[in-house]
Scaffold this active site. Structure first.
Site, PDB file in Angstrom:
ATOM      1  N   ASP A  29       0.664 -12.964  -5.990  1.00 28.47           N
ATOM      2  CA  ASP A  29       0.441 -11.618  -5.544  1.00 28.47           C
ATOM      3  C   ASP A  29       0.858 -11.734  -3.918  1.00 28.47           C
ATOM      4  O   ASP A  29       0.744 -12.195  -3.290  1.00 28.47           O
ATOM      5  CB  ASP A  29      -1.023 -11.725  -5.547  1.00 28.47           C
ATOM      6  CG  ASP A  29      -2.113 -10.284  -5.838  1.00 28.47           C
ATOM      7  OD1 ASP A  29      -2.136  -9.943  -6.740  1.00 28.47           O
ATOM      8  OD2 ASP A  29      -1.876  -9.617  -4.312  1.00 28.47           O
ATOM      9  N   ILE A  30       1.524 -10.560  -3.776  1.00 24.90           N
ATOM     10  CA  ILE A  30       1.701 -10.164  -2.397  1.00 24.90           C
ATOM     11  C   ILE A  30       0.876  -9.888  -1.710  1.00 24.90           C
ATOM     12  O   ILE A  30       0.995 -10.424   0.203  1.00 24.90           O
ATOM     13  CB  ILE A  30       2.973  -8.826  -2.453  1.00 24.90           C
ATOM     14  CG1 ILE A  30       3.728  -9.056  -1.127  1.00 24.90           C
ATOM     15  CG2 ILE A  30       1.906  -7.360  -2.390  1.00 24.90           C
ATOM     16  CD1 ILE A  30       4.510  -9.511  -1.509  1.00 24.90           C
ATOM     17  N   HIS A  93      -2.820  -8.140 -16.471  1.00 25.43           N
ATOM     18  CA  HIS A  93      -2.292  -9.516 -15.438  1.00 25.43           C
ATOM     19  C   HIS A  93      -3.689 -10.577 -15.200  1.00 25.43           C
ATOM     20  O   HIS A  93      -4.317  -9.801 -14.951  1.00 25.43           O
ATOM     21  CB  HIS A  93      -1.364  -8.551 -14.403  1.00 25.43           C
ATOM     22  CG  HIS A  93      -2.136  -8.301 -13.559  1.00 25.43           C
ATOM     23  ND1 HIS A  93      -2.290  -6.658 -14.029  1.00 25.43           N
ATOM     24  CD2 HIS A  93      -3.301  -7.981 -12.152  1.00 25.43           C
ATOM     25  CE1 HIS A  93      -3.132  -6.103 -12.991  1.00 25.43           C
ATOM     26  NE2 HIS A  93      -3.988  -6.892 -12.140  1.00 25.43           N
ATOM     27  N   HIS A  95      -5.219 -12.969 -12.639  1.00 26.96           N
ATOM     28  CA  HIS A  95      -4.936 -13.334 -11.012  1.00 26.96           C
ATOM     29  C   HIS A  95      -5.547 -15.313 -11.446  1.00 26.96           C
ATOM     30  O   HIS A  95      -7.164 -15.085 -11.895  1.00 26.96           O
ATOM     31  CB  HIS A  95      -5.781 -13.037 -10.506  1.00 26.96           C
ATOM     32  CG  HIS A  95      -6.276 -11.200  -9.799  1.00 26.96           C
ATOM     33  ND1 HIS A  95      -5.142 -10.655  -9.095  1.00 26.96           N
ATOM     34  CD2 HIS A  95      -6.199 -10.132 -10.757  1.00 26.96           C
ATOM     35  CE1 HIS A  95      -5.699  -9.500  -8.779  1.00 26.96           C
ATOM     36  NE2 HIS A  95      -5.762  -8.871  -9.872  1.00 26.96           N
TER      37      HIS A  95
HETATM   38  P1  AMP Z   1      -5.121  -4.748  -9.979  1.00 26.43           P
HETATM   39  O1  AMP Z   1      -4.824  -3.881 -10.430  1.00 26.43           O
HETATM   40  O2  AMP Z   1      -6.554  -4.622  -9.234  1.00 26.43           O
HETATM   41  O3  AMP Z   1      -5.227  -6.186 -10.473  1.00 26.43           O
HETATM   42  O4  AMP Z   1      -4.930  -6.043  -8.674  1.00 26.43           O
HETATM   43  C1  AMP Z   1      -3.265  -5.578  -8.368  1.00 26.43           C
HETATM   44  C2  AMP Z   1      -2.829  -7.135  -7.392  1.00 26.43           C
HETATM   45  O5  AMP Z   1      -1.750  -6.897  -8.222  1.00 26.43           O
HETATM   46  C3  AMP Z   1      -3.235  -6.577  -6.527  1.00 26.43           C
HETATM   47  O6  AMP Z   1      -4.440  -8.419  -6.322  1.00 26.43           O
HETATM   48  C4  AMP Z   1      -1.637  -6.901  -5.602  1.00 26.43           C
HETATM   49  O7  AMP Z   1      -1.871  -6.888  -4.378  1.00 26.43           O
HETATM   50  C5  AMP Z   1      -0.533  -6.790  -6.443  1.00 26.43           C
HETATM   51  N1  AMP Z   1      -0.162  -6.602  -6.221  1.00 26.43           N
HETATM   52  C6  AMP Z   1       1.217  -5.114  -6.122  1.00 26.43           C
HETATM   53  N2  AMP Z   1       1.939  -5.081  -6.105  1.00 26.43           N
HETATM   54  C7  AMP Z   1       2.569  -6.388  -5.813  1.00 26.43           C
HETATM   55  C8  AMP Z   1       4.002  -6.675  -5.705  1.00 26.43           C
HETATM   56  N3  AMP Z   1       5.016  -5.883  -5.383  1.00 26.43           N
HETATM   57  N4  AMP Z   1       3.798  -7.778  -5.995  1.00 26.43           N
HETATM   58  C9  AMP Z   1       3.175  -8.772  -5.877  1.00 26.43           C
HETATM   59  N5  AMP Z   1       1.966  -8.881  -6.213  1.00 26.43           N
HETATM   60  C10 AMP Z   1       1.647  -6.992  -6.196  1.00 26.43           C
END
Ligand code: AMP
Length: 133
Positions: A29-30, A93, A95
């Site tokens: 996660d970024i 996804h 986490h």
């Molecule tokens: P959620 O949809 O609420 O579960 O959150 C989406 C997650 O994706 C967040 O924790 C972001 O930090 C992560 N995220 C968004 N864009 C990227 C990316 N380009 N690379 C890695 N993680 C990402």
């Protein structure tokens, strides 16, 4: 459907890749809650985890388990927490978050900052343990 995660899977957007197989992909996660915070996604797009078919859902959890074990071995922590939110990115996804305390799974907490080099080192360490399994 095209999402930021389908672009990551296709290599159109860079990521700190952890692992992949035929059906699933894992990357850091970024904006991590803790170092080693990893996302596991299906390559076949679905928006919502509980709309996945049973076989894909089971296989994704088994893939996530292997990734979680690798994170646990590479990153000092008490265990790996699991969360599904998906309110930001409409691509299923999971986490996987290294936990030392309950608050480590609080998505509103102050997030630690890591340089690109630190993120790459974390990814390399997890990949090394994943490849031993
Ligand atoms: P959620 O949809 O609420 O579960 O959150 C989406 C997650 O994706 C967040 O924790 C972001 O930090 C992560 N995220 C968004 N864009 C990227 C990316 N380009 N690379 C890695 N993680 C990402």
């Amino acid at each position: 459907m095209e999402t930021i995660f389908t672009k990551i899977i296709k290599g159109e957007i860079p990521c700190y890749k952890i692992a992949e197989n035929e059906k699933f992909f894992a990357f850091l996660d970024i904006n991590p809650l803790n170092g080693g915070h990893t996302l596991v996604v299906p390559k076949k797009h679905s928006s919502y985890i509980f709309d996945m078919d049973d076989t894909d859902l089971k296989e994704m959890m088994v893939f996530a388990k292997k990734v979680a074990k690798a994170i646990e071995e590479a990153i000092p922590c008490k265990r790996i927490g699991v969360a599904v939110i998906g309110l930001e990115v409409p691509h299923t996804h999971i986490h996987l978050v290294p936990l030392n305390e309950e608050n480590d799974l609080n998505f509103r907490k102050q997030r630690p900052q890591f340089s690109k080099e630190e993120m790459q080192k974390i990814a390399d360490d997890i990949v090394a343990t994943y490849n031993k399994k």
